[in-house]
Design a protein around this motif. Structure first.
Motif, PDB file in Angstrom:
ATOM      1  N   ALA A   1       0.829  -1.203   0.000  1.00 34.42           N
ATOM      2  CA  ALA A   1       0.000   0.000   0.000  1.00 34.42           C
ATOM      3  C   ALA A   1       0.864   1.254   0.000  1.00 34.42           C
ATOM      4  O   ALA A   1       2.014   1.240   0.414  1.00 34.42           O
ATOM      5  CB  ALA A   1      -0.921   0.006   1.207  1.00 34.42           C
ATOM      6  N   VAL A   2       0.247   2.315  -0.479  1.00 36.36           N
ATOM      7  CA  VAL A   2       0.907   3.609  -0.557  1.00 36.36           C
ATOM      8  C   VAL A   2       0.040   4.623   0.179  1.00 36.36           C
ATOM      9  O   VAL A   2      -1.188   4.517   0.190  1.00 36.36           O
ATOM     10  CB  VAL A   2       1.086   4.028  -2.040  1.00 36.36           C
ATOM     11  CG1 VAL A   2       1.654   5.432  -2.161  1.00 36.36           C
ATOM     12  CG2 VAL A   2       1.972   3.033  -2.770  1.00 36.36           C
ATOM     13  N   GLU A   3       0.691   5.582   0.800  1.00 36.13           N
ATOM     14  CA  GLU A   3      -0.022   6.714   1.390  1.00 36.13           C
ATOM     15  C   GLU A   3       0.202   7.907   0.480  1.00 36.13           C
ATOM     16  O   GLU A   3       1.342   8.296   0.220  1.00 36.13           O
ATOM     17  CB  GLU A   3       0.483   7.009   2.801  1.00 36.13           C
ATOM     18  CG  GLU A   3       0.056   5.974   3.794  1.00 36.13           C
ATOM     19  CD  GLU A   3       0.387   6.342   5.233  1.00 36.13           C
ATOM     20  OE1 GLU A   3       1.109   7.347   5.459  1.00 36.13           O
ATOM     21  OE2 GLU A   3      -0.073   5.620   6.121  1.00 36.13           O
ATOM     22  N   TYR A   4      -0.892   8.440  -0.028  1.00 38.51           N
ATOM     23  CA  TYR A   4      -0.844   9.602  -0.907  1.00 38.51           C
ATOM     24  C   TYR A   4      -1.261  10.828  -0.104  1.00 38.51           C
ATOM     25  O   TYR A   4      -2.312  10.824   0.534  1.00 38.51           O
ATOM     26  CB  TYR A   4      -1.806   9.427  -2.086  1.00 38.51           C
ATOM     27  CG  TYR A   4      -1.470   8.244  -2.959  1.00 38.51           C
ATOM     28  CD1 TYR A   4      -0.477   8.336  -3.926  1.00 38.51           C
ATOM     29  CD2 TYR A   4      -2.137   7.032  -2.813  1.00 38.51           C
ATOM     30  CE1 TYR A   4      -0.161   7.251  -4.730  1.00 38.51           C
ATOM     31  CE2 TYR A   4      -1.825   5.939  -3.616  1.00 38.51           C
ATOM     32  CZ  TYR A   4      -0.833   6.059  -4.564  1.00 38.51           C
ATOM     33  OH  TYR A   4      -0.517   4.986  -5.356  1.00 38.51           O
ATOM     34  N   THR A   5      -0.444  11.858  -0.135  1.00 40.15           N
ATOM     35  CA  THR A   5      -0.838  13.134   0.447  1.00 40.15           C
ATOM     36  C   THR A   5      -1.509  13.908  -0.673  1.00 40.15           C
ATOM     37  O   THR A   5      -0.914  14.107  -1.740  1.00 40.15           O
ATOM     38  CB  THR A   5       0.387  13.899   0.982  1.00 40.15           C
ATOM     39  OG1 THR A   5       1.048  13.074   1.947  1.00 40.15           O
ATOM     40  CG2 THR A   5      -0.026  15.216   1.622  1.00 40.15           C
ATOM     41  N   MET A   6      -2.757  14.300  -0.438  1.00 41.70           N
ATOM     42  CA  MET A   6      -3.538  14.946  -1.492  1.00 41.70           C
ATOM     43  C   MET A   6      -4.075  16.294  -1.031  1.00 41.70           C
ATOM     44  O   MET A   6      -4.448  16.458   0.130  1.00 41.70           O
ATOM     45  CB  MET A   6      -4.693  14.041  -1.923  1.00 41.70           C
ATOM     46  CG  MET A   6      -4.211  12.719  -2.504  1.00 41.70           C
ATOM     47  SD  MET A   6      -5.533  11.754  -3.264  1.00 41.70           S
ATOM     48  CE  MET A   6      -5.859  12.745  -4.741  1.00 41.70           C
ATOM     49  N   LYS A   7      -4.103  17.228  -1.967  1.00 37.80           N
ATOM     50  CA  LYS A   7      -4.694  18.538  -1.710  1.00 37.80           C
ATOM     51  C   LYS A   7      -6.089  18.554  -2.329  1.00 37.80           C
ATOM     52  O   LYS A   7      -6.253  18.282  -3.520  1.00 37.80           O
ATOM     53  CB  LYS A   7      -3.844  19.652  -2.309  1.00 37.80           C
ATOM     54  CG  LYS A   7      -4.392  21.027  -1.993  1.00 37.80           C
ATOM     55  CD  LYS A   7      -3.466  22.124  -2.443  1.00 37.80           C
ATOM     56  CE  LYS A   7      -4.052  23.469  -2.022  1.00 37.80           C
ATOM     57  NZ  LYS A   7      -3.192  24.566  -2.421  1.00 37.80           N
ATOM     58  N   VAL A   8      -7.081  18.869  -1.511  1.00 40.15           N
ATOM     59  CA  VAL A   8      -8.474  18.887  -1.958  1.00 40.15           C
ATOM     60  C   VAL A   8      -8.716  20.109  -2.839  1.00 40.15           C
ATOM     61  O   VAL A   8      -8.460  21.242  -2.431  1.00 40.15           O
ATOM     62  CB  VAL A   8      -9.439  18.893  -0.753  1.00 40.15           C
ATOM     63  CG1 VAL A   8     -10.885  19.004  -1.217  1.00 40.15           C
ATOM     64  CG2 VAL A   8      -9.224  17.650   0.105  1.00 40.15           C
TER      65      VAL A   8
ATOM     66  N   LEU B   1      -5.113  15.868   2.826  1.00 40.84           N
ATOM     67  CA  LEU B   1      -5.558  14.580   3.359  1.00 40.84           C
ATOM     68  C   LEU B   1      -4.573  13.474   3.006  1.00 40.84           C
ATOM     69  O   LEU B   1      -3.959  13.504   1.940  1.00 40.84           O
ATOM     70  CB  LEU B   1      -6.935  14.210   2.799  1.00 40.84           C
ATOM     71  CG  LEU B   1      -8.083  15.180   3.065  1.00 40.84           C
ATOM     72  CD1 LEU B   1      -9.353  14.678   2.395  1.00 40.84           C
ATOM     73  CD2 LEU B   1      -8.310  15.352   4.553  1.00 40.84           C
ATOM     74  N   ILE B   2      -4.458  12.504   3.893  1.00 34.78           N
ATOM     75  CA  ILE B   2      -3.673  11.301   3.623  1.00 34.78           C
ATOM     76  C   ILE B   2      -4.640  10.221   3.158  1.00 34.78           C
ATOM     77  O   ILE B   2      -5.601   9.893   3.856  1.00 34.78           O
ATOM     78  CB  ILE B   2      -2.921  10.805   4.879  1.00 34.78           C
ATOM     79  CG1 ILE B   2      -2.008  11.896   5.438  1.00 34.78           C
ATOM     80  CG2 ILE B   2      -2.143   9.522   4.574  1.00 34.78           C
ATOM     81  CD1 ILE B   2      -0.894  12.326   4.516  1.00 34.78           C
TER      82      ILE B   2
END
Length: 128
Positions: A53-60, A73-74
């Motif tokens: 699995a990967v953790e993606y840091t995302m900007k909403v 969000l992670i």
């Protein structure tokens, strides 16, 4: 003997592969899903809690449910399709994410790289 081995392999493979059920109506999925947004991947790293699995840091960029525009969000997701993974997402990619309460998603959710899929309906549901 060869036939038995082949049959065993097929049965085991079908048992451990990802199986999804059909999606209910969009409005029902919307109600059942904890967080829904469209955003961009700003960074990624191997998940310390999930195998493959990967953790993606995302900007909403567009918030539909339980978040706000500009939030970071992670998102945790498996990569391998056999474990219902969504594949490897690149930094900068935009995705429409449907997350469970613990911030995970998988190929059985409505998460998609097609950010316009159901977009008008999502905007409408978000404003109700």
């Amino acid at each position: 003997m060869m036939y038995s081995l082949l049959l065993f392999t097929v049965l085991i493979g079908s048992t451990i592969s990802c199986k999804c059920v059909m999606h209910p109506a969009l409005s029902e999925d919307f109600q059942k899903t904890h967080t829904i947004f469209m955003g961009s991947v700003v960074s990624k790293s191997q998940s310390p809690t999930l195998i493959d699995a990967v953790e993606y840091t995302m900007k909403v960029e567009e918030a539909y449910k339980s978040t706000s525009v500009g939030a970071i969000l992670i998102v945790r997701a498996r990569v391998n399709g056999a474990s219902c993974g969504i594949g490897d997402i690149s930094i900068g990619d935009q995705w429409q994410m449907w997350l469970s309460e613990d911030g995970t998603t998988n190929s059985c959710t409505r998460s998609t790289s097609d950010i316009n899929e159901n977009r008008a309906e999502l905007q409408q549901l978000a404003n109700q």
